[in-house]
Design an enzyme around this catalytic site. Structure first.
Site, PDB file in Angstrom:
ATOM      1  N   ASP A  10       0.857  -1.202   0.000  1.00 23.89           N
ATOM      2  CA  ASP A  10       0.000   0.000   0.000  1.00 23.89           C
ATOM      3  C   ASP A  10       0.889   1.246   0.000  1.00 23.89           C
ATOM      4  O   ASP A  10       0.879   2.014   0.948  1.00 23.89           O
ATOM      5  CB  ASP A  10      -0.949  -0.002   1.218  1.00 23.89           C
ATOM      6  N   GLU A 169      -0.844  -1.369  15.741  1.00 24.42           N
ATOM      7  CA  GLU A 169      -0.025  -0.948  14.595  1.00 24.42           C
ATOM      8  C   GLU A 169      -0.959  -0.696  13.406  1.00 24.42           C
ATOM      9  O   GLU A 169      -1.977  -1.356  13.264  1.00 24.42           O
ATOM     10  CB  GLU A 169       0.996  -2.049  14.297  1.00 24.42           C
ATOM     11  N   ASN A 171      -1.166  -1.347  10.025  1.00 19.14           N
ATOM     12  CA  ASN A 171      -1.643  -2.359   9.063  1.00 19.14           C
ATOM     13  C   ASN A 171      -2.701  -3.258   9.692  1.00 19.14           C
ATOM     14  O   ASN A 171      -3.640  -3.696   9.012  1.00 19.14           O
ATOM     15  CB  ASN A 171      -0.488  -3.235   8.566  1.00 19.14           C
ATOM     16  N   HIS A 244       9.934   0.247   7.709  1.00 23.17           N
ATOM     17  CA  HIS A 244       9.225  -0.953   8.157  1.00 23.17           C
ATOM     18  C   HIS A 244       9.190  -2.093   7.132  1.00 23.17           C
ATOM     19  O   HIS A 244       9.612  -3.213   7.394  1.00 23.17           O
ATOM     20  CB  HIS A 244       7.758  -0.612   8.486  1.00 23.17           C
TER      21      HIS A 244
HETATM   22 CA   LIG Z   1       2.912  -0.655   3.849  1.00 20.20          CA
END
Ligand SMILES: [Ca+2]
Length: 326
Positions: A10, A169, A171, A244
């Site tokens: 994403d 978090e 996501n 990340h």
């Molecule tokens: Ca991502």
């Protein structure tokens, strides 16, 4: 043999660097990129994925995925109360090339199912680095993929503190029900969460090493890190931005880069203040079988060497290509 992966993204600045690493590292065979609404709405992140694939020269199928989470109301990085780190485009900062490829006509979940079922058993690794909607939809579309995928190495979750809320978090918070389905399925899940990824920070020394590569691609990466570093500083008061998503790709390239520990992980889907928390039980307090390898420690130097090598490799390919063309 390079490891075949499907990268579900994403983009997102750290997603962009994950795509770069997956394409630029010889141990990875990037067989497809799929997109999911997350950091921004689906049209924006899909456009960003195509622009990044064009930038790095990744000629792979790209499929558009889920527009909305399974159950909850949609939330993007831009709508978080704490503030946005990726900007209104989802990938603010330097100018990027317009996409040169067509989208794959299939929805992402179908592309995932087709790819996994056409491959040998245990051949495909799923690397989701956005909300887990596409993976949950693919499991429902064809449950046989659960036994056929080699492993799921996801960026998401945290065992100490979240970033979308104190508990969750981003996501996982963006689609907790999908995440719950993925963690509780009978396949090998590795959770590369914030406790790990906050070690993968782009320090000034790292940015200088990237700048020193001297290529247009290296300049773009430095500009991403400058933008992302600025927003991370203002939103999270972190001096250097964590990259990340690239950590999950690094784990597939070289498992030793991330130290992992066994645990039982459950996703909270009912908590008033803890919705989307990845409750991580290292000690077996719940008496549940351990279902997740949880990443705890990063080999910082080895991680950044991989990123810098990938930028160098792609930059060399691009300068060779432009000298052939001129
Ligand atoms: Ca991502």
């Amino acid at each position: 043999m390079p490891r075949k992966i499907i990268l579900d993204v994403d983009p997102g600045h750290d997603d962009a660097i994950a795509i770069l690493l997956a394409h630029g590292n010889p141990e990875i065979d990037l067989v497809a990129v799929t997109t999911v609404a997350g950091n921004q709405i689906l049209p924006k992140v899909t456009y960003n994925a195509m622009r990044v694939a064009t930038l790095v020269g990744a000629d792979v199928p790209i499929a558009r995925g889920a527009e909305f989470p399974l159950v909850r109301k949609q939330t993007t990085d831009g709508e978080l109360t704490v503030g946005s780190v990726h900007g209104t485009s989802g990938l603010d900062g330097p100018a990027l090339p317009e996409p040169t490829m067509e989208l794959d006509p299939r929805p992402a979940a179908q592309l995932i199912v087709d790819t996994v079922m056409a491959a040998e058993p245990q051949e495909i690794t799923l690397v989701p680095v956005g909300p887990l909607t596409n993976i949950a939809l693919a499991m429902r579309l064809e449950p046989k993929i659960i036994g056929r995928v080699r492993e799921v190495v996801l960026m998401g979750g945290a065992y100490t503190q979240g970033n979308a809320t104190p508990a969750a978090e981003f996501n996982i918070y963006a689609d907790p029900e999908a995440a719950s389905a993925v963690f509780s399925a009978d396949w090998q899940v590795t959770m590369v969460g914030l406790d790990l990824t906050h070690q993968a920070v782009a320090t000034p020394e790292i940015k200088e090493r990237i700048r020193a590569i001297g290529s247009p691609l290296a300049q773009t990466v430095v500009a991403w890190l400058d933008y992302f570093g600025g927003t991370y500083d203002s939103v999270y008061k972190l001096p250097h931005p964590p990259i990340h998503d690239a950590c999950a790709v690094a784990r597939v390239i070289n498992p030793d880069i991330l130290h992992v520990e066994d645990a039982f992980v459950a996703v909270e889907t009912r908590g008033q203040w803890t919705y989307g928390d990845t409750v991580t039980d290292f000690l077996g307090a719940f008496g549940e079988p351990f279902n997740t390898l949880v990443a705890t420690k990063l080999d910082f130097d080895a991680f950044w060497n991989l990123i810098i090598d990938a930028i160098t490799t792609i930059s060399a390919q691009q300068s060779q290509l432009s000298s052939v063309q001129s």
